[in-house]
Design a protein around this motif. Sequence first.
Motif, mmCIF file in Angstrom:
data_model
loop_
_atom_site.group_PDB
_atom_site.id
_atom_site.type_symbol
_atom_site.label_atom_id
_atom_site.label_comp_id
_atom_site.label_asym_id
_atom_site.label_seq_id
_atom_site.Cartn_x
_atom_site.Cartn_y
_atom_site.Cartn_z
ATOM 1 N N TYR A 157 42.270 9.294 -5.020
ATOM 2 C CA TYR A 157 42.291 8.391 -3.869
ATOM 3 C C TYR A 157 43.719 7.939 -3.566
ATOM 4 O O TYR A 157 44.156 7.935 -2.401
ATOM 5 N N LEU A 158 44.459 7.588 -4.607
ATOM 6 C CA LEU A 158 45.854 7.174 -4.410
ATOM 7 C C LEU A 158 46.714 8.329 -3.917
ATOM 8 O O LEU A 158 47.667 8.129 -3.154
ATOM 9 N N PHE A 159 46.393 9.532 -4.323
ATOM 10 C CA PHE A 159 47.066 10.737 -3.831
ATOM 11 C C PHE A 159 46.898 10.862 -2.319
ATOM 12 O O PHE A 159 47.855 11.148 -1.580
ATOM 13 N N MET A 210 49.879 10.551 0.480
ATOM 14 C CA MET A 210 50.137 11.587 1.489
ATOM 15 C C MET A 210 50.147 10.999 2.893
ATOM 16 O O MET A 210 50.961 11.381 3.732
ATOM 17 N N ASP A 211 49.233 10.073 3.116
ATOM 18 C CA ASP A 211 49.080 9.514 4.459
ATOM 19 C C ASP A 211 50.226 8.563 4.802
ATOM 20 O O ASP A 211 50.872 8.693 5.841
ATOM 21 N N ALA A 212 50.503 7.625 3.900
ATOM 22 C CA ALA A 212 51.531 6.615 4.181
ATOM 23 C C ALA A 212 52.920 7.074 3.757
ATOM 24 O O ALA A 212 53.920 6.616 4.303
ATOM 25 N N ASP A 213 52.971 7.961 2.763
ATOM 26 C CA ASP A 213 54.238 8.467 2.222
ATOM 27 C C ASP A 213 55.168 7.320 1.835
ATOM 28 O O ASP A 213 56.353 7.322 2.146
ATOM 29 N N ARG A 214 54.567 6.342 1.133
ATOM 30 C CA ARG A 214 55.358 5.220 0.631
ATOM 31 C C ARG A 214 55.511 5.358 -0.875
ATOM 32 O O ARG A 214 54.589 5.813 -1.574
ATOM 33 N N ARG A 215 56.658 4.952 -1.385
ATOM 34 C CA ARG A 215 56.959 5.124 -2.803
ATOM 35 C C ARG A 215 55.932 4.404 -3.678
ATOM 36 O O ARG A 215 55.564 4.898 -4.750
ATOM 37 N N ALA A 216 55.450 3.243 -3.241
ATOM 38 C CA ALA A 216 54.517 2.463 -4.058
ATOM 39 C C ALA A 216 53.233 3.245 -4.331
ATOM 40 O O ALA A 216 52.673 3.183 -5.433
ATOM 41 N N TRP A 217 52.763 3.975 -3.310
ATOM 42 C CA TRP A 217 51.531 4.757 -3.506
ATOM 43 C C TRP A 217 51.767 5.893 -4.494
ATOM 44 O O TRP A 217 50.898 6.203 -5.315
ATOM 45 N N TRP A 218 52.913 6.548 -4.428
ATOM 46 C CA TRP A 218 53.211 7.628 -5.374
ATOM 47 C C TRP A 218 53.344 7.100 -6.798
ATOM 48 O O TRP A 218 52.910 7.756 -7.762
ATOM 49 N N VAL A 219 53.941 5.912 -6.954
ATOM 50 C CA VAL A 219 54.052 5.310 -8.286
ATOM 51 C C VAL A 219 52.668 4.986 -8.838
ATOM 52 O O VAL A 219 52.357 5.250 -10.011
ATOM 53 N N ALA A 220 51.805 4.410 -7.981
ATOM 54 C CA ALA A 220 50.438 4.101 -8.419
ATOM 55 C C ALA A 220 49.674 5.367 -8.782
ATOM 56 O O ALA A 220 48.913 5.404 -9.764
ATOM 57 N N VAL A 222 56.739 14.998 1.530
ATOM 58 C CA VAL A 222 55.529 14.752 0.736
ATOM 59 C C VAL A 222 55.537 15.640 -0.509
ATOM 60 O O VAL A 222 55.219 15.208 -1.619
ATOM 61 N N TRP A 223 55.899 16.909 -0.313
ATOM 62 C CA TRP A 223 55.973 17.827 -1.450
ATOM 63 C C TRP A 223 56.946 17.307 -2.506
ATOM 64 O O TRP A 223 56.664 17.343 -3.718
ATOM 65 N N ARG A 224 58.105 16.839 -2.079
ATOM 66 C CA ARG A 224 59.105 16.373 -3.038
ATOM 67 C C ARG A 224 58.611 15.155 -3.806
ATOM 68 O O ARG A 224 58.768 15.073 -5.035
ATOM 69 N N ARG A 225 58.016 14.219 -3.092
ATOM 70 C CA ARG A 225 57.552 13.008 -3.772
ATOM 71 C C ARG A 225 56.383 13.317 -4.711
ATOM 72 O O ARG A 225 56.277 12.718 -5.791
ATOM 73 N N TRP A 226 55.532 14.240 -4.293
ATOM 74 C CA TRP A 226 54.460 14.642 -5.214
ATOM 75 C C TRP A 226 55.059 15.327 -6.445
ATOM 76 O O TRP A 226 54.602 15.107 -7.572
#
Length: 481
Positions: free
Chosen positions: A135-137, A141-151, A186-190
């Motif tokens: 779900y956080l993934f 992807m949608d918001a592309d915010r750092r906080a979501w990627w950290v979570a 998005v690819w880089r942050r993932w």
Amino acid sequence: MAVPAVAALALGLWGIDRQNSMWRDESVTYQVAHRSLGDLWGLLGHIDAVHGLYYLLMHAVFAVWDGGLVTLRLPSTVATALAAAGVGAIGTRLADRRTGLLAGLVFALLPVTQQYAQEGRSYALVTAGVTWATYLFLRAMDADRRAWWVAYAGTLGLACWLHEFAVLALVAHALTLWRLRPSGRVWRRWGIASAAVLVCLLPLVVVSAGQAEQQLGWLGRPSLAMWAQFVLLAGVGLLFCRFLPGRSGDTDSGDALSGDGTTLKSLALPILVAPAGLLMTGSLVKPWYVDRYVIYGMTGLALLAGAVLSRTIGQRHRLTLPARVLTACLLAGASVAVLLPWSLLIRSPESRKDDVVAVAHTVEKVTRPGDAVLFMPARRREWLLSYPSVYDRLKDLALAESPAASRTLQGTELPAGTIRRHILAADRVIALTDPAGQPLDPFAQEAVKREVLREHFVVCSRTPVRGAQVVVYARAGHCAD
């Protein structure tokens, strides 16, 4: 989603004590969770490091409330409710509330979900972790915010520490990205988040790799039945995808999440197929596959089934009112006919590979003062360790060091020659063995147990128990003592 969570919680609490039956793996959890932190830490250095975080969690749970089987299984029940809510949240985000509701309910009703919701092992917690990481993934992807990627990285990392094969969810998520083709950012942050998960998991991988042979050496390569089950589930998933709308071309790179079914299919099918498929394929070289290790893949099946049901309900206007009522009744009746027997079966002792409670009760009935005990093979000592009131009445003829003293799961055993002398000095021996027809361990200690009992003792009684036998041996003329 509250409704799927409540449904999963209610189904998990229904018969959570399973008629007071406990199987061997649950018995191990129960014993380990009751050890001191020092003993537990020492154990993880020898074996079961892959379950270390789960054991620590259960140690804390039992420290708060020691309610026996209910305490043992309650974390799995709560985790299943959280997983059902996560499936509902994913379905709602990718489609609508009806899809989320139906997907969450399908997940809660799956027999395999109900089984692990009532099992004192880590797999329901892993499923909850992978589900919410997914779900956080989507949010990331949608918001592309750092906080979501950290979570996302933190949640998936936690799931991996509960069981390291949760890391295969990264492969499923990579396939989702490949199918959706989002922006390079998005690819880089993932990639960074995935690297963080792998680095976090590395210490556990290093320790557990040294324990792998002892931990998984009993496994064989996937059988034809396992492959058939996998192909069937993958085929059902593909069939569901055929019923769902979605563009066959690429999604817009500026909008990674589409609401037409493309994203749902691109997410659900990989999570259903990739982890199990990779583990089974790898097990052709090194057998590591057990279906419960990747049971979180069922979230993908539930999402697809929920989407198909939602679409079917949305097209009900094509049917007349009597046809709608008849169809609804037939579907409800078929669901009850299929799911109710499974739900009743998994809440009975017959659904278990063995029954530790039944073994302990049987031993208690046949034991006489002064009796000795042998575990054949030694790992079956786990059957009685959860019942010290029974085990402590018997002299363990093969035991060198207890599990706590040796910081192992089953304890260590004496050399074969010493075991021989101890058996020959006994008059009556209670032997706990596998059912007839099971392969015999070739180790010297096990061979000498069988040899001395066969040549110097007679069988007084043989009591089959689920997954076990309790055999009373005695010297000739001592059976009635």
